[in-house]
Design an enzyme around this catalytic site. Structure first.
Site, PDB file in Angstrom:
ATOM      1  N   ASP A  38      -6.467  -7.071  -5.776  1.00 15.82           N
ATOM      2  CA  ASP A  38      -5.991  -7.867  -4.631  1.00 15.82           C
ATOM      3  C   ASP A  38      -7.116  -8.807  -4.178  1.00 15.82           C
ATOM      4  O   ASP A  38      -7.746  -8.583  -3.144  1.00 15.82           O
ATOM      5  CB  ASP A  38      -5.587  -6.903  -3.493  1.00 15.82           C
ATOM      6  CG  ASP A  38      -5.157  -7.637  -2.235  1.00 15.82           C
ATOM      7  OD1 ASP A  38      -4.700  -8.792  -2.342  1.00 15.82           O
ATOM      8  OD2 ASP A  38      -5.292  -7.046  -1.142  1.00 15.82           O
ATOM      9  N   ARG A  54       0.843  -1.205   0.000  1.00 18.81           N
ATOM     10  CA  ARG A  54       0.000   0.000   0.000  1.00 18.81           C
ATOM     11  C   ARG A  54       0.877   1.253   0.000  1.00 18.81           C
ATOM     12  O   ARG A  54       0.593   2.225  -0.704  1.00 18.81           O
ATOM     13  CB  ARG A  54      -0.923   0.009   1.230  1.00 18.81           C
ATOM     14  CG  ARG A  54      -1.942  -1.110   1.227  1.00 18.81           C
ATOM     15  CD  ARG A  54      -2.867  -0.995   2.444  1.00 18.81           C
ATOM     16  NE  ARG A  54      -3.698  -2.179   2.574  1.00 18.81           N
ATOM     17  CZ  ARG A  54      -3.666  -3.020   3.611  1.00 18.81           C
ATOM     18  NH1 ARG A  54      -2.870  -2.798   4.647  1.00 18.81           N
ATOM     19  NH2 ARG A  54      -4.458  -4.071   3.628  1.00 18.81           N
ATOM     20  N   CYS A 104      -3.000 -14.223  -2.735  1.00 25.76           N
ATOM     21  CA  CYS A 104      -2.707 -14.738  -1.391  1.00 25.76           C
ATOM     22  C   CYS A 104      -2.966 -16.235  -1.333  1.00 25.76           C
ATOM     23  O   CYS A 104      -3.197 -16.787  -0.253  1.00 25.76           O
ATOM     24  CB  CYS A 104      -3.490 -13.978  -0.331  1.00 25.76           C
ATOM     25  SG  CYS A 104      -5.271 -14.029  -0.582  1.00 25.76           S
ATOM     26  N   ASP A 106     -15.916  -3.632  -4.068  1.00 24.37           N
ATOM     27  CA  ASP A 106     -15.930  -4.859  -3.272  1.00 24.37           C
ATOM     28  C   ASP A 106     -17.346  -5.431  -3.326  1.00 24.37           C
ATOM     29  O   ASP A 106     -18.312  -4.686  -3.516  1.00 24.37           O
ATOM     30  CB  ASP A 106     -15.531  -4.571  -1.809  1.00 24.37           C
ATOM     31  CG  ASP A 106     -14.983  -5.807  -1.101  1.00 24.37           C
ATOM     32  OD1 ASP A 106     -13.751  -5.921  -0.946  1.00 24.37           O
ATOM     33  OD2 ASP A 106     -15.804  -6.670  -0.708  1.00 24.37           O
TER      34      ASP A 106
HETATM   35  N1  SAH Z   1      -7.226  -5.196  -0.806  1.00 24.02           N
HETATM   36  C1  SAH Z   1      -7.720  -5.392   0.529  1.00 24.02           C
HETATM   37  C2  SAH Z   1      -7.892  -6.834   0.910  1.00 24.02           C
HETATM   38  C3  SAH Z   1      -8.751  -7.643  -0.020  1.00 24.02           C
HETATM   39  S1  SAH Z   1      -9.384  -9.085   0.673  1.00 24.02           S
HETATM   40  C4  SAH Z   1      -6.828  -4.662   1.516  1.00 24.02           C
HETATM   41  O1  SAH Z   1      -5.854  -4.027   1.126  1.00 24.02           O
HETATM   42  O2  SAH Z   1      -7.097  -4.735   2.719  1.00 24.02           O
HETATM   43  C5  SAH Z   1     -10.459  -9.603  -0.587  1.00 24.02           C
HETATM   44  C6  SAH Z   1     -11.742  -8.775  -0.705  1.00 24.02           C
HETATM   45  O3  SAH Z   1     -12.416  -9.227  -1.878  1.00 24.02           O
HETATM   46  C7  SAH Z   1     -12.735  -8.919   0.423  1.00 24.02           C
HETATM   47  O4  SAH Z   1     -13.042  -7.654   0.939  1.00 24.02           O
HETATM   48  C8  SAH Z   1     -13.984  -9.541  -0.227  1.00 24.02           C
HETATM   49  O5  SAH Z   1     -15.198  -9.014   0.296  1.00 24.02           O
HETATM   50  C9  SAH Z   1     -13.803  -9.144  -1.651  1.00 24.02           C
HETATM   51  N2  SAH Z   1     -14.419 -10.020  -2.677  1.00 24.02           N
HETATM   52  C10 SAH Z   1     -14.464 -11.355  -2.715  1.00 24.02           C
HETATM   53  N3  SAH Z   1     -15.004 -11.780  -3.860  1.00 24.02           N
HETATM   54  C11 SAH Z   1     -15.307 -10.667  -4.580  1.00 24.02           C
HETATM   55  C12 SAH Z   1     -15.875 -10.455  -5.863  1.00 24.02           C
HETATM   56  N4  SAH Z   1     -16.228 -11.478  -6.654  1.00 24.02           N
HETATM   57  N5  SAH Z   1     -16.052  -9.177  -6.296  1.00 24.02           N
HETATM   58  C13 SAH Z   1     -15.689  -8.127  -5.504  1.00 24.02           C
HETATM   59  N6  SAH Z   1     -15.131  -8.290  -4.283  1.00 24.02           N
HETATM   60  C14 SAH Z   1     -14.940  -9.537  -3.827  1.00 24.02           C
END
Ligand code: SAH
Length: 405
Positions: free
Chosen positions: A309, A222, A349, A260
């Site tokens: 991510d 970040r 991840c 999200d």
């Molecule tokens: N980038 C974030 C962490 C992401 S974790 C950070 O820096 O903290 C993964 C995220 O993807 C979660 O918030 C989850 O709600 C979201 N997610 C999961 N499947 C998804 C989809 N199909 N479309 C959009 N968001 C999704």
């Protein structure tokens, strides 16, 4: 009992578990695990309680330390110490907590980080995240689960937290035959807790949020993106609580769209945008990322910085091929909405995809999009997620950042 008393206490009696001849080499090199097929597994061993502490004995009779032992799992032994007779008590945990705390306080000037990252911090299968005076604990194996009383006693000695949350709901627990459980072990929590990171403020919900409430592992990535963000239009895909988008805005990005699928995650992100004074420059969209990327691509939208991510696409080895295709598609679609001279970060991840494979998949996605450029950063998790030197495969987080022509 104090630490000094525990050091003077008689050596605890514990069962011996014997290694098969020739199967002790890794342990002698310092590896923390013993696999079930490396152990002379008779009825006595199979009858041992999952997660109890045992002594590991090599075929030449040498004691190779004390470990937690689960006769029902592939990783049967998880070594705690090289001393077979060492007390595994609050004093043992306090020693490890103090060492981990000393490292984190050298790394960071604010008390928000992963305090214990399992084997690399000497406490196998244990995760402890710290949000100021609130700590969140997760035990991912039967041994650590049984030792939680000793851990919580040590936390009280070393950190004196106001609240301790048990987030025992990771999928890894099922492999160990452990139930899911989320509850407060100590204190009370009224709503979300504050997280300070790279000069921005966020809100996390250790009881109801994802994982332990906050993804500390992306801190450095970040910061890297924020460093490129002055004047940029940012698209933050899978934003969760807005970590990437809000830090980019605080660093001078012109505006950000954060996507999200979770309304709950976006609600906390919106609070954070307010708290950082960037809400007017940030738009939150509840959508599926692939659907939104298709829409943005067709509409001809372009961004200077795109972050993708996602959650782990490969949760098991058998998912690797399908997950690789999904990461490739995500890269292709995200590249399409990255403008000329823009920067794209794609992260994974998934434990089961190694860094080399992931870079290849990202490269393939860029080729699919007919976009060319250069990798400007390949990175993993921040240093509060250290690696045990003999467990390189535990480096689960990969991020590839490309500058596109
Ligand atoms: N980038 C974030 C962490 C992401 S974790 C950070 O820096 O903290 C993964 C995220 O993807 C979660 O918030 C989850 O709600 C979201 N997610 C999961 N499947 C998804 C989809 N199909 N479309 C959009 N968001 C999704």
């Amino acid at each position: 009992m104090t630490e000094t008393e525990s050091a003077l206490a008689p050596a605890p009696s514990r069962p011996d578990v014997h290694l098969i001849p020739g199967r002790d080499k890794r342990l002698r090199l310092g590896h923390p695990w013993v696999y079930s097929n490396e152990i002379r597994m008779g009825s006595a061993e199979r009858a041992l309680p999952p997660g109890g502490v045992v002594r590991l004995i090599a075929s030449d009779g040498a004691c190779l330390g004390a470990a937690t032992f689960n006769p029902h799992t592939l990783i049967a032994g998880r070594r705690l110490t090289l001393e077979g007779g060492a007390a595994i008590d609050a004093g043992f945990f306090a020693k490890h907590l103090r060492r981990a705390l000393a490292l984190r306080t050298r790394l960071y000037d604010r008390p928000f980080y992963r305090l214990i990252h399992a084997e690399a911090d000497g406490l196998p299968a244990l995760v402890v995240d710290r949000f100021g005076d609130v700590v969140v604990v997760q035990a991912n194996a039967a041994g650590m689960d049984r030792l939680l009383p000793e851990l919580t006693a040590a936390l009280d000695t070393v950190l004196k937290p106001a609240a301790v949350v048990l987030r025992n709901d990771s999928p890894m627990r099922a492999l160990e035959g452990l139930p899911e459980e989320v509850r407060l072990l100590k204190g009370c929590l009224e709503g979300p807790v504050r997280v300070e990171e790279n000069g921005a403020v966020f809100f996390a919900d250790p009881l109801g949020g994802q994982k332990t409430g906050w993804y500390f592992d992306q801190r450095d990535n970040r910061a890297f993106v924020a460093g490129l963000a002055r004047g940029a239009r940012v698209l933050d895909l899978y934003t969760y609580h807005g970590g990437f988008a809000i830090q980019a805005l605080v660093a001078g990005a012109e505006r950000a769209v954060a996507v999200d699928s979770s309304a709950q995650a976006l609600a906390q992100a919106a609070c954070a945008a307010e708290a950082n004074g960037v809400a007017t420059r940030c738009e939150f969209r509840k959508a599926d990322v692939f659907v939104e990327l298709e829409r943005l691509g067709v509409a001809g939208e372009r961004y200077d910085i795109v972050i993708a991510d996602p959650p782990p696409f490969a949760r098991a080895k058998k998912d690797v091929a399908a997950a690789s295709r999904a990461y490739r598609k995500l890269t292709r679609m995200a590249a399409r909405v990255t403008g000329k001279g823009g920067v794209l970060l794609v992260a994974s991840c998934s434990h089961n995809i190694d860094p080399g494979t992931f870079t290849d998949v990202v490269a393939a996605g860029l080729s699919d999009a007919q976009r060319f450029g250069r990798i400007i950063r390949q990175s993993g998790a921040s240093p509060d997620h250290p690696l045990h030197p003999l467990l390189p495969e535990s480096a689960y987080l990969k991020a590839v950042v490309v500058h596109l022509d």
